[in-house]
Write an enzyme that holds these catalytic residues in place. Structure first.
Site, PDB file in Angstrom:
ATOM      1  N   GLY A 659       2.099   0.008   9.475  1.00 36.52           N
ATOM      2  CA  GLY A 659       0.848   0.104  10.220  1.00 36.52           C
ATOM      3  C   GLY A 659      -0.393   0.091   9.356  1.00 36.52           C
ATOM      4  N   GLU A 660      -0.269   0.449   8.078  1.00 33.68           N
ATOM      5  CA  GLU A 660      -1.427   0.495   7.189  1.00 33.68           C
ATOM      6  C   GLU A 660      -1.850  -0.918   6.799  1.00 33.68           C
ATOM      7  OE1 GLU A 660      -0.813   3.076   3.892  1.00 33.68           O
ATOM      8  OE2 GLU A 660       0.297   4.563   5.077  1.00 33.68           O
ATOM      9  N   SER A 661      -3.154  -1.115   6.764  1.00 33.41           N
ATOM     10  CA  SER A 661      -3.671  -2.452   6.484  1.00 33.41           C
ATOM     11  C   SER A 661      -3.305  -2.923   5.082  1.00 33.41           C
ATOM     12  CB  SER A 661      -5.200  -2.467   6.652  1.00 33.41           C
ATOM     13  OG  SER A 661      -5.801  -1.522   5.768  1.00 33.41           O
ATOM     14  N   LYS A 663      -0.664  -2.166   3.344  1.00 34.36           N
ATOM     15  CA  LYS A 663       0.737  -2.559   3.331  1.00 34.36           C
ATOM     16  C   LYS A 663       0.936  -3.893   4.049  1.00 34.36           C
ATOM     17  CE  LYS A 663       2.766   2.070   3.003  1.00 34.36           C
ATOM     18  NZ  LYS A 663       3.709   3.043   3.602  1.00 34.36           N
ATOM     19  N   ILE A 664       0.209  -4.056   5.164  1.00 36.17           N
ATOM     20  CA  ILE A 664       0.287  -5.345   5.868  1.00 36.17           C
ATOM     21  C   ILE A 664      -0.183  -6.469   4.968  1.00 36.17           C
ATOM     22  CG2 ILE A 664      -0.634  -6.653   7.820  1.00 36.17           C
ATOM     23  CD1 ILE A 664      -0.791  -4.046   9.385  1.00 36.17           C
TER      24      ILE A 664
END
Length: 1462
Positions: A659-661, A663-664
């Site tokens: 969900g973290e940007s 990590k995305i």
């Protein structure tokens, strides 16, 4: 290329339309066509329009259609050439013009169609006919573009039916091979339009239209196996491009299936309502649509190639188009609007069912040939299976049933090409529906379960599921899941049995029966049977060298299954704690000792069951190692040829996007980099791929998040992605396609965990197709039992439990029989693969169903058993298993024996059971003594037991063990009871229970031990019971079975002997009163010894030692059975005397005989046995000599028998001296001198034992026995002359035997009454003679010994005592007569031998002086008689001359004979 090869001589499909087996002649054909012309003209003349003459400038008096028909009538009779040389267009064209004309009404068109149909069915057109191809083309073109005026609905339906009839006849005609792909497609297109149009017509037209469509499809695809593969291969490149063109435009081969007003395809005019004519569409033909579409698409070149391809003779291209069209029908529901008056449910079922039926027909006829054509196979692998997955979850049982039928056909024909698809269907559809997950209905569950059971009935299905899926790391355990499903579905939960339970039972039984049928087809054992689990090996790289060779892939499959099991454990650890999980995997050698990014990435990629949330978190982590793993993970994907959204779906389907940007961002960077590497032509750089990927994620959230109210439009999406491709725009069409793809199918951001969602989403299907491309080859299993051992280990437990539950609750006999079949199949498999615990569990379970262990009265139990089908079947199954698979039964023997004992108590066992169980091989001569023994035992039974046993012999029959009070009145059984008894006995007889025991010699060692222990346990348990007779009878029955088994297993008696002996010992030593049990124990032991001694010489001592138990019997028990025991011992001795060699064995035998000496009934048999041993020394041995002598003494002393028996015993003792002499002679010639001395000493000791024994008998009160004993002793002393006995032995003989005997006899005479010892004087005289003769016999050897003087004085002393003895106050005349004579004779012998000579020794202790001092006390005048004075003086004179040396004569010492009497 890829088209049908014409076969002019035969066609498999012509039979349905050929009405004339022989082609008519030319004239006959002309007449037939003339008749058809007349029929058409007649109908046309009915109409006013055709009945008037035309008046025109060109002087045409009639319509062109009528004119052409009349002209044809003029020509046909003038044709003299063979009919096949005439151009068919000439006689077909007039009819076809009528069909094409929009001026003709339905009746006229119908008759013309009938005429064409008749010509087709007459076989006029075949491959040899001139210009037949063009003719067929004209027929198809005319019929597919048929136009007519609608006059009434009925005539319209008739025309439509005839159109279908003619088109089908075209396809079934011999000339059908000349049709092009285009025309075949047109035929199918037209027929389908009629099908759709018929939905608003009558029921008959609907059915005929659908039937025709089915026949068309069957006709077309029946040619698929006939298509030449060689031509296909030769033109492969052309086919590839051509098929590509066809596939691109295949949507335009058939008209749109959306209809207006329910009319399409075939055109007609309604004269009565011209105002409606404009509403009836005039559709383009398939060829026109194909060309127009090609032109519109701008693909002129491809269109031209496709058009050229479609003009070739029909084959693969048209099949591809048709099959794709059929698959596309499954998507119709997405595009068809449902009107307010329509029935949505009916429509939802109707179209898919029709399409699925057509597809199923195509697959049935095409079969495995689909796999030879890539385009057809691709359609099945992707589009068809995707639709099948969708419709498999339909709420309609009809659709589901049809889908399952198609999948069954696909599995049968094409399973090698559909590995991933089949696994997905089984896991996501059938197994889920059968488990009633996600809201599936009962009907769905039933259909799914029926489909699974049908699959289970396939010979190789379960083996292939286990091999290809359960043993493949990347697939689910389909076999295990299916086995668990069926077992759970067979369990009734809080309710009665239903059809579903029985269906699941059928599946389980089918699986086991298929597996049992394969037994015996195993491959030879491979040397490489163990799985190497040491060391690390990258499991995702494992490959098999040859997937077609079982010797290669079986070890490979074993290895992958072993790894998969370890992976499942490692996966569980990882899901709980990723860090510790990776460490655990390293410890199990699934990951290298030093972790590297590639191995971890591959573990994430290829291991099923991992928590995808944890994978996403790991891959999105900023740690350097995690980033490396992320990039290695992306490199495991192959994105070649994929659209960006498809690749993204595939990538995100393997984990959950964090969900973290940040990590995305990292995850998408890795994805974009990999996608750009493999699709660089689409983007300027990888940043463009990254930006567009991110944009797709945002679009997906925007379109499918319910919280977003204002959705992004296509224009917004295109605008947001401007100038991202290196400052340039991406193609608008490209972005538009991506936009619509995301809008229509959501990218699943939360991937399925273990396939929990029931929906087959696009993302999931993309994963399936990707897995299909990477899948290892599908392993085809033949009828051999390749992996059945491993499969049965999974299947056995749940199956036994499920079948047992059903068997317990069901009442129908056919279902009970199904359960029994399952039990028997399980038993067969368990025995074959040595699943001993499974077999024992099965036996225990079945024994519970026999009801034999239920405590009921005898009559109640028999009636209940006769009425209970379940109990009878279970009983038969139990004993069938025991007889057939006893080698592998261990703990189950206890339950089996409990059933046997119950049958015994009920009196249902055959009377011959025990005798049959024993290995009876005695001769008839041996059986007679048994009968004698039996009768004798019955005589000595105590009164309390005599009425309870009719006989108690060695081989008592089973019926003799039942304890019934015969004196009590018994009620006569009624007819029902008699029938129940008879039926029950027949069932028990069919079980062949006796074979369990008669064939016990073939049981494996462990099973035999368990059987023996079970019998001993049963006997011991009953022995501790309440002591009632039925308990004792059952215990006796168990003991007899135990003895019978022991006799049957003589070749391996060592295995069970110790236990059997201890068991019999416990019975013997714990019994204090005579009873049948101890009787059977004792005589069983004797029987074992009798039967085994001839075959087990090495066990002779061990067997004979066991007879010591008889010596330990309680006195009352021993006295009761003494006589039959002795008889059995006698038989044993007579049969096996030559085999008994050791002292231990003979000691026991002789002991058993000795104790009978004083038994009134047993002494006779005991003496007979002893006489058999001792008579003539037949079986006397050094090892038994002393024992026999002592036993003979016991019989000689016994006063039970007659005197003659005692005398005979003494004679046997005396006769044994001959054996001593023989043994000495044999030993002397066989051994050296030193050893000979030892043998002589041993023989002397035996002789001494004989002498002492005879001495004891010499004291017997009976005169005859006493005197005979003295004479026997005398002969025994004389009989050892040839044996050089030592001087010490002779001195011992005098001290312990002769002197003692003489003293004891004198003492008895002086102290006892003459009434007790009659005529003792004669015995004393005999004793004196015995002493004198023995002294003279040993005189020569003893005279030189220092103790000789003492011996001589002892002889004289006893003579003196006898002379002075007074009997009843006076001396005995007989003694006074015999003693002096004996003394004189002795002195003379001593004189002659020079032993007694005058001596000048001073003193009174010289031999000469001592002798005469003692003799003087006996007979004072004896010296002068032996040594007269003159003779004595001469002797003394000679003695003085020789200086004191005695003068002896050379006379021989006379040794009196033992028969000499004085």
């Amino acid at each position: 290329m890829g088209h049908l090869n014409p076969q002019p001589e035969s066609s498999a499909l012509h039979g349905e339309i050929r009405h004339c087996p022989v082609r008519p002649s030319t004239g006959a054909l002309a007449c037939m066509i003339n008749a058809e012309i007349g029929a058409v003209l007649a109908v046309m003349r009915r109409n006013v329009r055709w009945g008037i003459h035309y008046v025109a400038d060109d002087d045409q008096l009639e319509h062109s259609l009528i004119h052409s028909l009349k002209e044809l009538r003029k020509q046909i009779f003038s044709w003299q050439h063979p009919w096949n040389t005439i151009n068919p267009i000439v006689y077909l064209q007039p009819f076809l013009d009528v069909i094409r004309s929009d001026e003709t009404g339905a009746p006229i068109t119908g008759v013309a169609l009938s005429s064409v149909y008749k010509i087709l069915t007459l076989d006029i057109l075949d491959l040899d006919t001139v210009n037949v191809g063009n003719a067929m083309h004209l027929i198809v073109d005319a019929v597919t573009s048929c136009r007519f005026e609608v006059t009434d609905p009925a005539s319209e339906e008739v025309v439509l039916m005839k159109i279908l009839q003619v088109l089908l006849a075209c396809m079934k005609s011999k000339a059908a091979a000349r049709l092009t792909n285009q025309h075949v497609c047109n035929i199918v297109d037209t027929c389908f339009r009629v099908v759709h149009q018929a939905s608003s017509k009558g029921e008959l037209l609907q059915r005929i239209a659908r039937h025709t469509m089915h026949e068309l499809v069957r006709c077309i695809f029946s040619h698929l196996p006939e298509i030449s593969n060689s031509k296909l291969i030769a033109t492969g490149s052309r086919l590839s491009s051509a098929e590509t063109a066809g596939v691109v435009d295949r949507d335009h081969m058939f008209g749109s299936i959306q209809q207006e007003n329910g009319h399409d395809g075939v055109e007609y005019d309604d004269q009565s309502s011209k105002e409606h004519a404009s509403t009836i569409p005039v559709e383009k033909s398939a060829g026109e649509m194909y060309a127009s579409k090609a032109e519109e698409s701008g693909k002129v070149e491809d269109g031209q190639d496709g058009e050229k391809l479609m003009m070739e003779p029909f084959g693969i291209p048209c099949m591809v188009e048709i099959f794709h069209f059929l698959c596309s029908l499954l998507n119709v529901i997405e595009h068809v609007g449902i009107g307010p008056r329509s029935n949505p449910i009916a429509y939802e079922e109707d179209v898919p069912l029709f399409a699925l039926g057509l597809i199923n027909s195509a697959i049935e006829l095409g079969g495995p040939s689909f796999s030879q054509h890539p385009k057809l196979l691709a359609l099945i692998q992707d589009e068809l299976f995707h639709n099948l997955m969708q419709f498999g979850l339909s709420m309609s049982p009809l659709i589901l049933s049809t889908v399952c039928s198609i999948v069954l056909n696909l599995y049968y024909h094409l399973r090698t090409e559909l590995k991933a698809q089949l696994e997905a269907f089984f896991s996501c559809v059938l197994l889920r529906l059968a488990q009633r997950k996600h809201g599936s209905s009962y009907q769905q569950q039933e259909v799914a379960l029926e489909a699974l059971v049908d699959l289970c009935r396939q010979q190789t299905f379960m083996a292939e599921m286990y091999t290809n899926f359960d043993c493949d790391i990347t697939y689910s355990n389909v076999f295990e899941d299916l086995a668990n499903l069926l077992s759970k579905s067979a369990f009734p939960v809080n309710g009665p049995l239903s059809a579903m339970h029985i269906l699941a039972l059928d599946g389980l039984v089918s699986m086991t029966k298929v597996m049992a049928a394969r037994i015996g087809n195993e491959l030879p054992a491979s040397d490489e049977t163990s799985v190497n689990c040491e060391g690390y090996e990258a499991f995702w790289t494992l490959k098999c060298d040859n997937y077609n060779n079982p010797s290669c892939w079986i070890p490979f499959v074993h290895k992958t299954k072993f790894i998969k099991k370890k992976l499942m454990v490692g996966t569980d650890h990882f899901n709980r704690d990723p860090k510790k999980g990776l460490e655990f995997l390293q410890g199990m050698h699934l990951l290298p000792d030093k972790l590297d990014p590639q191995s971890v990435a591959s573990f994430f990629r290829y291991t099923s069951g991992l928590d995808k949330n944890l994978i996403g978190d790991f891959l999105g982590n900023h740690d350097e190692f995690c980033i490396q793993v992320l990039h290695e993970f992306a490199r495991t994907f192959d994105f070649h040829g994929m659209n960006l959204d498809t690749a993204l779906r595939l990538f995100l389907g393997t984990f959950r996007l964090p969900g973290e940007s940040q990590k995305i961002q990292r995850v998408l960077e890795a994805f974009a980099e990999r996608y750009y590497e493999q699709s660089a032509h689409l983007f300027f750089n990888k940043d463009a791929a990254l930006v567009l990927s991110y944009s797709l994620i945002l679009l997906n959230t925007d379109q499918h998040n319910v919280q977003v109210k204002k959705k992004m439009t296509e224009q917004d999406f295109i605008r947001n992605n401007r100038n991202i491709n290196g400052g340039n725009d991406l193609p608008r069409e490209f972005l538009s396609e991506l936009y619509h793809s995301i809008c229509e199918d959501e990218i699943q951001m939360i991937p399925d965990q273990g396939a929990a969602s029931p929906l087959v989403t696009l993302s999931r299907w993309i994963n399936v197709m990707h897995k299909s491309k990477e899948a290892t080859p599908f392993i085809v299993c033949d009828s051999g039992a390749l992996l059945d051992h491993d499969m049965f280990a999974i299947l056995s437990g749940p199956t036994i439990a499920a079948i047992s539950v059903v068997f317990d609750q069901v009442e129908q006999e056919d279902i009970l029989q199904t359960c029994v079949d399952g039990f028997m199949a399980i038993a067969k498999i368990a025995a074959h693969y040595h699943f001993d615990s499974v077999l024992n569990d099965l036996v225990v379970s079945l024994c519970k169903f026999t009801t034999l262990l239920t405590p009921l009265s005898i009559e109640e139990a028999i009636l209940a058993f006769a009425d209970d089908v379940r109990a009878r079947m279970a009983t038969t199954a139990v004993f069938t298993i025991a007889s057939g698979y006893g080698d592998y039964i261990h703990s189950g023997w206890k339950n089996i024996l409990d059933c046997v004992l119950s049958l015994h108590k009920l009196g249902l066992l055959p009377a011959h059971l025990v005798s049959d169980a024993a290995d009876d091989r005695e001769s008839s001569s041996d059986l007679e003594p048994e009968k004698t023994a039996t009768s004798s035992v019955s005589k000595v039974h105590p009164p309390s037991l005599a009425t309870q046993r009719k006989s108690s012999g060695l081989i008592s029959r089973f019926s003799q063990l039942l304890s019934f009070d015969m004196e009590e009145p018994r009620l006569q059984p009624d007819e029902e009871q008699l029938a129940a008894h008879q039926h029950t006995r027949e069932v028990i007889q069919s079980c062949h229970i006796d074979s369990i025991f008669t064939e016990s010699k073939f049981l494996q060692a462990e099973s035999l031990l368990q059987l023996v222990r079970a019998l001993m346990l049963a006997t011991g348990r009953l022995q501790k019971g309440n002591g009632f007779m039925e308990d004792e009878g059952t215990a006796v029955f168990c003991l007899e079975l135990l003895i019978a088994i022991t006799l049957n297993n003589r070749d391996r008696i060592l295995l069970i002997w110790q236990g059997v002996y201890e068991h019999i010992s416990n019975i013997v030593q714990s019994t204090v009163m005579p009873c049948t049990l101890v009787e059977k124990a004792v005589f069983g032991l004797l029987r074992i010894c009798q039967r085994l001694l001839p075959y087990k010489e090495n066990l002779t001592d061990e067997l004979l030692k066991s007879l010591q138990l008889i010596l330990k019997l309680d006195a009352r028990v021993a006295d009761t059975y003494c006589e039959p025991i002795t008889q059995e011992v006698m038989r044993l001795v007579k049969a096996n005397a030559t085999l008994i060699r050791s002292n231990v064995g003979w000691r026991i035998i002789i002991s058993l005989l000795s104790i009978t000496a004083r038994h009134p009934e047993a002494s006779e048999a005991g003496f007979e046995a002893l006489a058999f041993i001792m008579s003539d020394g037949a079986h006397l041995l050094p090892s038994n000599y002393v024992l026999c002598v002592d036993a003979a003494r016991e019989f000689a002393e016994s006063r039970v028998g007659e005197v003659e028996r005692s005398v005979s015993a003494l004679d046997m003792m005396a006769g044994s001296v001959v054996c001593l002499v023989r043994w000495y002679s044999e030993a002397k010639s066989a051994v050296v001198e030193e050893a000979s001395v030892k043998v002589s000493q041993d023989i002397g000791e035996m002789w001494m034992r004989l002498v002492q024994g005879l001495r004891k008998v010499c004291l017997d009160q009976r005169e005859e026995v006493r005197n005979h004993a003295v004479l026997t002793l005398q002969s025994s002393l004389a009989g050892v002359d040839v044996i050089p006995l030592s001087s010490a032995m002779w001195f011992q003989c005098f001290d312990l035997a002769i002197f003692t005997l003489v003293d004891e006899l004198l003492e008895i005479s002086l102290t006892n009454s003459p009434k007790d010892y009659r005529k003792m004087e004669g015995t004393l005289v005999l004793a004196m003679k015995l002493m004198a003769k023995a002294f003279l016999q040993s005189l020569q050897d003893l005279s030189q010994q220092p103790s000789f003087c003492k011996l001589w004085l002892g002889v004289l002393n006893r003579m003196e005592r006898y002379m002075k003895a007074r009997f009843r106050g006076k001396h005995s005349e007989k003694i006074h007569e015999s003693v002096p004579e004996l003394l004189k004779n002795t002195l003379l012998v001593m004189k002659t031998t020079g032993i007694l000579m005058p001596s000048n020794d001073i003193g009174g202790d010289s031999f000469w002086q001592l002798t005469w001092l003692q003799v003087k006390n006996i007979v004072p005048s004896m010296k002068s008689e032996v040594f007269p004075d003159d003779e004595l003086e001469q002797i003394q004179a000679k003695h003085n001359k020789t200086g004191g040396i005695p003068v002896t004569t050379k006379a021989t010492v006379p040794v009196p004979s033992s028969q000499t009497t004085v």
